[in-house]
Design an enzyme around this catalytic site. Structure first.
Site, PDB file in Angstrom:
ATOM      1  CG  HIS A 300     171.936  31.426  34.652  1.00 22.32           C
ATOM      2  ND1 HIS A 300     171.955  31.109  35.994  1.00 22.32           N
ATOM      3  CD2 HIS A 300     172.162  32.770  34.574  1.00 22.32           C
ATOM      4  CE1 HIS A 300     172.195  32.208  36.693  1.00 22.32           C
ATOM      5  NE2 HIS A 300     172.314  33.236  35.854  1.00 22.32           N
ATOM      6  CG  HIS A 343     175.772  25.432  36.165  1.00 20.32           C
ATOM      7  ND1 HIS A 343     175.078  24.728  37.119  1.00 20.32           N
ATOM      8  CD2 HIS A 343     175.288  26.695  36.191  1.00 20.32           C
ATOM      9  CE1 HIS A 343     174.196  25.531  37.686  1.00 20.32           C
ATOM     10  NE2 HIS A 343     174.307  26.733  37.145  1.00 20.32           N
ATOM     11  CG  ASP A 347     175.311  20.890  36.687  1.00 16.03           C
ATOM     12  OD1 ASP A 347     175.082  19.704  36.987  1.00 16.03           O
ATOM     13  OD2 ASP A 347     176.085  21.625  37.322  1.00 16.03           O
TER      14      ASP A 347
END
Length: 414
Positions: A300, A343, A347
């Site tokens: 994302h 996350h 990350d």
């Protein structure tokens, strides 16, 4: 002076330059420029305001600097128009600020360079040729070939990588670490900020808005084929790297709210069907896709950042509202990912760093003709070399209507 005189400006001797300076009313600078520094026609065409202000010339009178540069720029423009007669160059108006030469067409176009002129986005020396480090020379062509077949190949490449990514996500979900054995790792941000349940949906909403803006930019951009080809190439490459990182290392689930456990999908056909579900849903929770284990690194964040950089790169610099909104959506989207505890911070940080570096490196290489055509680029960056080999410089921000005018508009507009 007759216009025909400007055709041979590049071959003027220092004496001819001295004569031109006297005609323009700069007799007092003839000795400094022509006798002491041996300024000839070729060097006159490359002269900039920065050259006049800095050593060894260091002219002190501001009015003389400005008037001399106006005369030089007029000479450069007339010479270049005559050299490229019949091309689109005559429709351009060179703009010079602080020693930087620009050419801006009637469309939105903006690129800058120190000692080069820019016509339709293709960087050219005053002589009208590109010079490459391998000794080869390529004549300036003044336009960008859309190369739709390459754009089709890059689209297939991106789609294939998305399919591979979806299948790897299925494999990773099968071996996600057990939360009872491997609890969430310590994370300063996740430990300090309470989870916001709706935050992840907001992050995806930010991506949808950014994607919509980029779609409009691509539709209206004159060089939409090149832009879309670059988008697919970069997206595909980053997600291919993500396949490797998340398959090699499985991180523990970042939060107990996820309720993730290893899920075995059985035979290969079941795995393929699950991968198709992820692929068709773009891996978004808004479309009903929920996955576990694909943490290193955040897909994302990659999408948000790549969309933001494409929007800001391929819109005019004075579109401040669009640029500000793009960055706000990007940064808020990243915050929402972390606030949702979907996350780890590492990350997101690694995803942002890799995406921004790859975007900047790619465009730096694409705008550097000497490296773009080098043997090293073909060996280390084969996809880049293949897709960019015929792009003759920085892509200008020019816009045009993507569809043919309806008949009534043709009648009204002529």
């Amino acid at each position: 002076m007759p216009g025909s005189r400007y055709v041979g400006v590049e071959s003027w001797s220092s004496k001819q330059v001295a004569g031109w300076l006297r005609e323009q009313g700069f007799r007092e600078y003839v000795d400094l420029l022509c006798s002491k520094h041996r300024l000839d026609g070729a060097s006159l065409l490359c002269l900039t305001e920065a050259d006049l202000r800095s050593p060894p010339l260091e002219l002190k009178v501001l009015g003389d600097i400005k008037r001399l540069m106006l005369a030089v720029r007029r000479l450069q423009r007339q010479h270049t128009v005559l050299v490229h007669s019949g091309s689109e160059v005559s429709a351009l108006s060179p703009i010079h600020t602080d020693g930087t030469d620009r050419a801006v067409s009637n469309s939105f176009t903006e690129r800058g360079s120190g000692d080069h002129l820019h016509y339709n986005g293709a960087v050219t020396t005053v002589g009208g040729e590109h010079s490459y480090s391998n000794g080869k020379r390529k004549q300036y062509c003044g336009r960008f070939d859309p190369e739709y077949w390459k754009t089709t190949l890059s689209t297939l490449y991106a789609m294939l990588v998305c399919g591979v990514t979806s299948f790897v996500m299925v494999l990773v979900h099968e071996r996600v670490p057990d939360m009872r054995t491997y609890p969430p790792l310590p994370d300063i941000f996740l430990d300090s900020v309470p989870r916001i349940p709706w935050a992840f949906a907001m992050a995806e909403a930010c991506a949808v808005v950014l994607g919509s803006i980029l779609v409009l930019v691509l539709l209206m951009h004159k060089h939409r084929s090149i832009l879309f080809r670059r988008l697919c190439n970069l997206m595909g490459t980053v997600f291919l790297l993500r396949c490797v990182t998340m398959f090699v290392t499985s991180l523990s689930v970042p939060g107990h709210h996820l309720q993730c456990s290893g899920k075995v999908y059985g035979d290969a056909w079941t795995k393929v069907q699950r991968a198709l579900d992820i692929w068709s849903g773009f891996g978004m929770s808004l479309t009903g896709v929920h996955t576990c284990g694909d943490y290193m690194f955040s897909g994302h964040t990659v999408v948000l950042t790549m969309l933001n950089f494409f929007v800001t790169e391929y819109t005019p610099r004075n579109w401040n509202f669009i640029h500000t909104m793009s960055w706000v959506l990007n940064l808020f989207g990243i915050f929402f990912i972390l606030a949702a505890h979907e996350h780890y911070s590492i990350d997101v940080f690694i995803a942002f760093y890799i995406t921004t570096r790859l975007f900047l490196y790619y465009h730096t290489l694409a705008n550097t003709q000497a490296y773009q055509h080098s043997r090293r680029a073909r060996i280390w960056f084969p996809l880049f070399s293949f897709f960019e080999c015929n792009v003759t410089g920085p892509v200008p921000n020019e816009y045009s209507w993507p569809f043919s005018k309806p008949s009534f508009m043709r009648i009204l507009l002529g």
